[in-house]
Design an enzyme around this catalytic site. Structure first.
Site, PDB file in Angstrom:
ATOM      1  N   LYS A 335      26.388   2.547 -18.553  1.00 22.68           N
ATOM      2  CA  LYS A 335      24.982   2.941 -18.429  1.00 22.68           C
ATOM      3  C   LYS A 335      24.103   1.923 -19.147  1.00 22.68           C
ATOM      4  O   LYS A 335      24.476   1.392 -20.200  1.00 22.68           O
ATOM      5  CB  LYS A 335      24.758   4.331 -19.047  1.00 22.68           C
ATOM      6  CG  LYS A 335      23.314   4.801 -19.089  1.00 22.68           C
ATOM      7  CD  LYS A 335      23.202   6.159 -19.783  1.00 22.68           C
ATOM      8  CE  LYS A 335      21.758   6.579 -19.898  1.00 22.68           C
ATOM      9  NZ  LYS A 335      21.607   7.898 -20.576  1.00 22.68           N
ATOM     10  N   GLU A 380      11.886  14.325 -27.451  1.00 23.06           N
ATOM     11  CA  GLU A 380      13.276  14.152 -27.894  1.00 23.06           C
ATOM     12  C   GLU A 380      13.390  13.975 -29.401  1.00 23.06           C
ATOM     13  O   GLU A 380      12.808  13.045 -29.982  1.00 23.06           O
ATOM     14  CB  GLU A 380      13.897  12.949 -27.189  1.00 23.06           C
ATOM     15  CG  GLU A 380      15.375  12.764 -27.466  1.00 23.06           C
ATOM     16  CD  GLU A 380      16.035  11.757 -26.533  1.00 23.06           C
ATOM     17  OE1 GLU A 380      17.256  11.578 -26.633  1.00 23.06           O
ATOM     18  OE2 GLU A 380      15.315  11.159 -25.713  1.00 23.06           O
TER      19      GLU A 380
END
Length: 575
Positions: A335, A380
């Site tokens: 990723k 977040e």
């Protein structure tokens, strides 16, 4: 018990005195319950019926004493003739409608034309301090916060680093989000709010390798032993918005004045100053609240907006995301998180307080921050540390929102069931658990991700919580271990960061870096600095990133950046 003060008999638990020597400070320097003058000489401190409490005497170097003038003035003259000097003073003030007497730190402070008052400490139920006012024999009687009477009773030179923090409970504080938005130092998350003003202490970091040293430097700011407000966010607190690149320099800033509010409603003020400077709590409160009273905006609002993409959308979609996909397919990495940058230029300066107010209304559940011109509404939580409890709330996997309720719900359910997004999310959770485990006696995560819905997008999120081993790591040490997570960097980390540097063709600066606060006990909270902008005058730099995996669609990733960019653009651009 009645005692003669200024020719009057009053019931008082407080007595005037002078200091002969620093060792005389404290209950041992005065006889509890003994009236002024009964010791055959000058006493060593105001003393109360509670032997643990010593209240600073009035400094009357230049003072009009009303009914107290004769007794106080005579003792003052005798003391000066004997070579003594008054060490501490107090002064009546109003703080947010609360009248209190204010101590001074280890330093003679001249008080002019202030009538002394009798004071009695009191703590209300729950530990918060409730002021009450009354009258007794013509002298004003004041029930007030014990910290006001007790603070700063120690001479200069006792504190490490030459800087100390004095923290008191407050009955009321203003709107701290609005205040911090104006002062430029703000943190707001789940009812916990901090707003700071000024710069008392700055800790420079050459890289993330200095984070542990920064914790040690923060502890050199001594805590006033008389401070009664304790817990996370009290004492010396430093704000920091650190760069994404771990090798770049950063800084932590300790404000001169800080107001805080805990989720349970407790409120406090901290003042940080050199240990030989007077601390005027009333003036500090007035100074910080005066900033909060200023109108927003302060000048003309922008009327023209020039928005430029650092890299054209087509090049970013085809060359940046497309090339990253090929590298992932080849097995070089799992990723990579790739970001876009927009630069906004306006004809008048951007008012960050106004921008934060708009973010607050549009994203009420987001973490709001403002630190040195870096502002944002992040969804977040990178990490929080409260004593021995560590928490994180990583997000990975995104879907746009729709104004149509049925379609919006379908998008959320599709995200929850997306194998591509769940696999991307699992990479982050597994990495986070593995990274936290060496610091913890146990750590765990929710078994399944849940939908975190914001005004512009849905995310997949999983809450993580653990118990830190003893001695517990501080929040800065945890930040150093966790940044960057696969949610903002990629996996494996080293290869993903190399690809980011090669492909993005921009400087992330503080975008996606840790933004938050830390106290001298190692408690603190740091958000991932996304949905953010760096504002300087008439220019703002805005970023948005996406996680690219093997099955990513470059066009869909470009659309996702546009959805995320709307968070800041809608707050900044109001024609």
């Amino acid at each position: 018990m009645g005692h003669g003060v200024g020719g009057k008999s009053v019931d008082s638990t407080v007595y005037l005195s002078f200091q002969n020597a620093p060792q005389g400070i404290g209950p041992q320097g005065a006889t509890v319950g003994q009236p002024h003058g009964d010791r055959g000489g000058p006493s060593r401190g105001f003393c109360t019926q509670d032997p643990r409490r010593v209240i600073p005497p009035v400094d009357f170097t230049s003072f009009e004493c009303c009914s107290f003038g004769t007794a106080f003035g005579a003792n003052h003259s005798e003391a000066l003739a004997a070579g003594e000097r008054p060490q501490f003073g107090y002064e009546r003030h109003e703080i947010g409608g609360t009248r209190i007497a204010l101590g001074r730190i280890g330093h003679l402070h001249l008080v002019d034309h202030v009538q002394p008052v009798l004071v009695t400490p009191k703590v209300s139920e729950g530990g918060l301090n409730t002021p009450e006012r009354g009258r007794h024999d013509g002298a004003e009687r004041l029930v007030h916060s014990p910290i006001v009477a007790e603070s700063s009773l120690f001479p200069p030179g006792r504190y490490r680093g030459g800087v100390i923090a004095t923290t008191i409970w407050m009955d009321t504080v203003p709107d701290l989000v609005a205040l911090g938005a104006r002062t430029g130092l703000l943190w707001s998350r789940d009812g916990a709010q901090l707003a700071g003003l000024g710069e008392a202490f700055r800790i420079e970091l050459t890289s993330f390798d200095d984070l542990n040293d920064a914790t040690a430097k923060l502890t050199t700011i001594g805590s006033d032993p008389a401070s009664t407000a304790t817990g996370p966010g009290t004492g010396a607190v430093a704000f920091g918005a650190l760069p994404f690149n771990r090798q770049e320099a950063g800084a932590l800033v300790v404000p001169e004045i800080l107001l805080g509010r805990a989720p349970d409603g407790r409120r406090w003020m901290t003042v940080v100053a050199a240990d030989d400077d007077p601390v005027d709590l009333a003036a500090a409160f007035e100074r910080i609240t005066a900033v909060g009273d200023r109108p927003v905006p302060t000048g003309p609002e922008p009327t023209s907006f020039d928005l430029v993409s650092t890299l054209s959308p087509e090049i970013w979609r085809d060359e940046v995301v497309g090339f990253a996909k090929s590298q992932i397919a080849a097995g070089d990495l799992n990723k990579a998180v790739l970001a876009r940058e927009l630069v906004l230029r306006t004809d008048h300066p951007i008012d960050t307080a106004q921008t934060i107010d708009r973010l607050r209304r549009s994203y009420p559940t987001a973490i709001l921050f403002s630190i040195d011109g870096f502002i944002g509404a992040s969804p977040e939580l990178l990490v929080s540390r409260t004593y021995r409890t560590v928490r994180a709330h990583p997000l990975a996997g995104t879907a746009p929102r729709s104004s149509d309720l049925a379609e919006d719900q379908l998008m959320a359910q599709s995200l929850l069931g997306s194998s591509k997004d769940r696999a991307e999310h699992r990479i982050t959770i597994d990495w986070l658990l593995d990274t936290l485990l060496p610091f913890c006696s146990f750590v765990d995560a929710e078994p399944e991700p849940t939908i975190v819905s914001l005004a512009n997008v849905h995310h997949l999120g999983t809450r993580v919580e653990g118990r830190l081993s003893s001695p517990p790591a501080g929040v800065l040490e945890l930040v150093g271990a966790l940044h960057p997570t696969p949610a903002v960097g990629g996996q494996p980390q080293a290869k993903a960061l190399e690809l980011i540097t090669a492909l993005e063709r921009m400087d992330r600066n503080r975008y996606a870096g840790p933004a938050g606060w830390v106290d001298s006990a190692g408690n603190g909270e740091f958000a991932v600095g996304i949905r953010s902008a760096q504002v300087c005058g008439t220019e703002a730099r805005i970023w948005a990133g996406v996680g690219v995996v093997e099955h990513s669609d470059p066009a869909a990733e470009l659309a996702e950046t546009r959805s995320k960019l709307q968070a800041m653009l809608s707050a900044l651009v109001r024609p």
